[in-house]
Design a protein around this motif. Structure first.
Motif, mmCIF file in Angstrom:
data_model
loop_
_atom_site.group_PDB
_atom_site.id
_atom_site.type_symbol
_atom_site.label_atom_id
_atom_site.label_comp_id
_atom_site.label_asym_id
_atom_site.label_seq_id
_atom_site.Cartn_x
_atom_site.Cartn_y
_atom_site.Cartn_z
ATOM 1 N N GLU A 285 -29.506 -88.443 -89.956
ATOM 2 C CA GLU A 285 -28.178 -87.829 -89.890
ATOM 3 C C GLU A 285 -28.255 -86.338 -90.211
ATOM 4 O O GLU A 285 -27.560 -85.537 -89.578
ATOM 5 C CB GLU A 285 -27.227 -88.528 -90.867
ATOM 6 N N LEU A 286 -29.089 -85.968 -91.162
ATOM 7 C CA LEU A 286 -29.240 -84.548 -91.503
ATOM 8 C C LEU A 286 -29.765 -83.741 -90.325
ATOM 9 O O LEU A 286 -29.440 -82.563 -90.178
ATOM 10 C CB LEU A 286 -30.197 -84.381 -92.687
ATOM 11 N N ASN A 287 -30.571 -84.362 -89.486
ATOM 12 C CA ASN A 287 -31.233 -83.656 -88.388
ATOM 13 C C ASN A 287 -30.520 -83.786 -87.047
ATOM 14 O O ASN A 287 -30.981 -83.224 -86.060
ATOM 15 C CB ASN A 287 -32.679 -84.152 -88.264
ATOM 16 N N LYS A 288 -29.406 -84.494 -87.011
ATOM 17 C CA LYS A 288 -28.673 -84.684 -85.749
ATOM 18 C C LYS A 288 -27.669 -83.547 -85.544
ATOM 19 O O LYS A 288 -26.765 -83.336 -86.343
ATOM 20 C CB LYS A 288 -27.940 -86.030 -85.760
ATOM 21 N N ALA A 289 -27.845 -82.828 -84.467
ATOM 22 C CA ALA A 289 -26.921 -81.737 -84.130
ATOM 23 C C ALA A 289 -25.799 -82.285 -83.248
ATOM 24 O O ALA A 289 -26.041 -83.143 -82.393
ATOM 25 C CB ALA A 289 -27.658 -80.627 -83.400
ATOM 26 N N PRO A 290 -24.582 -81.803 -83.441
ATOM 27 C CA PRO A 290 -23.457 -82.264 -82.619
ATOM 28 C C PRO A 290 -23.618 -81.960 -81.131
ATOM 29 O O PRO A 290 -23.109 -82.664 -80.284
ATOM 30 C CB PRO A 290 -22.255 -81.519 -83.183
ATOM 31 N N SER A 291 -24.354 -80.867 -80.828
ATOM 32 C CA SER A 291 -24.585 -80.489 -79.439
ATOM 33 C C SER A 291 -25.846 -79.636 -79.383
ATOM 34 O O SER A 291 -26.366 -79.217 -80.417
ATOM 35 C CB SER A 291 -23.396 -79.702 -78.873
ATOM 36 N N ALA A 292 -26.288 -79.344 -78.184
ATOM 37 C CA ALA A 292 -27.483 -78.516 -78.014
ATOM 38 C C ALA A 292 -27.262 -77.092 -78.520
ATOM 39 O O ALA A 292 -28.205 -76.405 -78.881
ATOM 40 C CB ALA A 292 -27.899 -78.494 -76.542
ATOM 41 N N GLU A 293 -26.004 -76.645 -78.560
ATOM 42 C CA GLU A 293 -25.688 -75.290 -79.009
ATOM 43 C C GLU A 293 -25.372 -75.221 -80.500
ATOM 44 O O GLU A 293 -25.123 -74.141 -81.022
ATOM 45 C CB GLU A 293 -24.478 -74.731 -78.240
ATOM 46 N N PRO B 51 -35.158 -72.816 -88.725
ATOM 47 C CA PRO B 51 -36.166 -73.460 -87.879
ATOM 48 C C PRO B 51 -35.624 -74.759 -87.298
ATOM 49 O O PRO B 51 -34.775 -75.413 -87.893
ATOM 50 C CB PRO B 51 -37.322 -73.738 -88.850
ATOM 51 N N SER B 52 -36.113 -75.086 -86.131
ATOM 52 C CA SER B 52 -35.772 -76.379 -85.560
ATOM 53 C C SER B 52 -36.891 -77.336 -85.955
ATOM 54 O O SER B 52 -37.859 -76.960 -86.594
ATOM 55 C CB SER B 52 -35.625 -76.279 -84.041
ATOM 56 N N GLY B 53 -36.752 -78.559 -85.565
ATOM 57 C CA GLY B 53 -37.750 -79.556 -85.935
ATOM 58 C C GLY B 53 -37.255 -80.393 -87.096
ATOM 59 O O GLY B 53 -36.487 -79.938 -87.944
ATOM 60 N N PHE B 54 -37.677 -81.617 -87.115
ATOM 61 C CA PHE B 54 -37.239 -82.598 -88.098
ATOM 62 C C PHE B 54 -37.669 -82.185 -89.507
ATOM 63 O O PHE B 54 -38.825 -81.842 -89.741
ATOM 64 C CB PHE B 54 -37.837 -83.963 -87.755
ATOM 65 N N LYS B 55 -36.734 -82.206 -90.422
ATOM 66 C CA LYS B 55 -37.004 -81.928 -91.833
ATOM 67 C C LYS B 55 -36.417 -83.067 -92.661
ATOM 68 O O LYS B 55 -35.318 -83.545 -92.384
ATOM 69 C CB LYS B 55 -36.347 -80.613 -92.279
ATOM 70 N N THR B 56 -37.156 -83.466 -93.680
ATOM 71 C CA THR B 56 -36.647 -84.521 -94.557
ATOM 72 C C THR B 56 -35.733 -83.926 -95.615
ATOM 73 O O THR B 56 -35.798 -82.725 -95.917
ATOM 74 C CB THR B 56 -37.793 -85.275 -95.266
ATOM 75 N N ARG B 57 -34.892 -84.770 -96.188
ATOM 76 C CA ARG B 57 -34.013 -84.345 -97.283
ATOM 77 C C ARG B 57 -34.864 -83.730 -98.393
ATOM 78 O O ARG B 57 -34.528 -82.685 -98.940
ATOM 79 C CB ARG B 57 -33.236 -85.531 -97.830
#
Length: 162
Positions: A24-32, A87-93
Motif C-alpha cells: 500500500e505504501l508503494n502503490k501510486a494512484p496514477s502514473a503521474e 526515488p522510484s522503486g519499491f521501498k519497505t516501511r
C-alpha cells in the motif's frame, strides 16, 4: 520550542501511515502521482537538503531577516513542483522509517542546545522564500510535512484493499 513542533508533526506523519502494508505504501494512484512511500522519501530528502543549508548558516555570520508568512505552505490548493523528486522503486516501511529517523536525528543534533535567539539570527537562502532564518526554516519543514500529511490522506483514499 521549534524542535518539539517539528517532532510533533513528524509523529503525525508516521501515524498517518500506521497500519499500511509495504504494498500500500508503494502503490501510486496514477502514473503521474507519487506513492505514499515516495511522499515520505520526499520529506526525508527535503529535510536533508535543508539540514546542509542550516549547518552552513549556523557557522556563518548573524543576519537580520524578515519573518516570512508560511501559512500558504500547508494549502494544497496551491500546487508546487518539487525541485527534488523522490526515488522510484519499491521501498519497505522499515527502509523509509530508518531514513526519516536518521534525517530527523541529524536535525536534532544540529539544533539541540542552541540558543533560540541564534536560530533567529542565522540565515540561509531558501529556494522559494529567499533569506530565511534557521528558525523559520525549521517551521517550514514542519509546515511542509503537514502539507504532505494531507497528500498522504488523499492517496490513502485511492487505495482499495481487496
Amino acid at each position: 520550542m521549534v524542535l518539539e513542533q517539528i517532532q510533533a508533526v513528524r509523529d503525525e506523519v508516521l501515524q498517518s501511515v500506521k497500519g499500511l502494508s509495504d504494498e500500500e505504501l508503494n502503490k501510486a494512484p496514477s502514473a503521474e502521482s507519487w506513492s505514499i512511500a515516495q511522499v515520505l522519501l520526499h520529506l526525508q530528502q527535503i529535510e536533508s537538503y535543508f539540514l546542509s543549508l542550516m549547518d552552513a548558516a549556523l557557522q556563518g555570520p548573524n543576519e537580520e531577516v524578515k519573518e516570512r508568512n508560511l501559512a500558504y505552505v500547508t494549502d494544497r490548493s496551491h500546487k508546487a513542483k518539487s525541485p527534488i523528486d523522490p526515488p522510484s522503486g519499491f521501498k519497505t516501511r522499515e527502509e523509509i522509517v530508518v531514513r526519516l529517523t536518521q534525517s530527523r536525528e541529524k536535525v536534532i543534533a544540529l539544533i539541540d542546545k542552541k540558543d533560540p535567539a541564534t536560530l533567529s539570527e542565522k540565515a540561509l537562502n531558501h529556494p522559494v522564500f529567499g533569506k530565511t532564518s534557521v528558525k523559520q526554516t525549521l517551521e517550514f519543514i514542519a509546515a511542509h510535512e503537514k502539507r504532505h500529511i494531507e497528500q498522504i490522506q488523499e492517496i490513502k483514499q485511492t487505495l482499495v484493499v481487496k
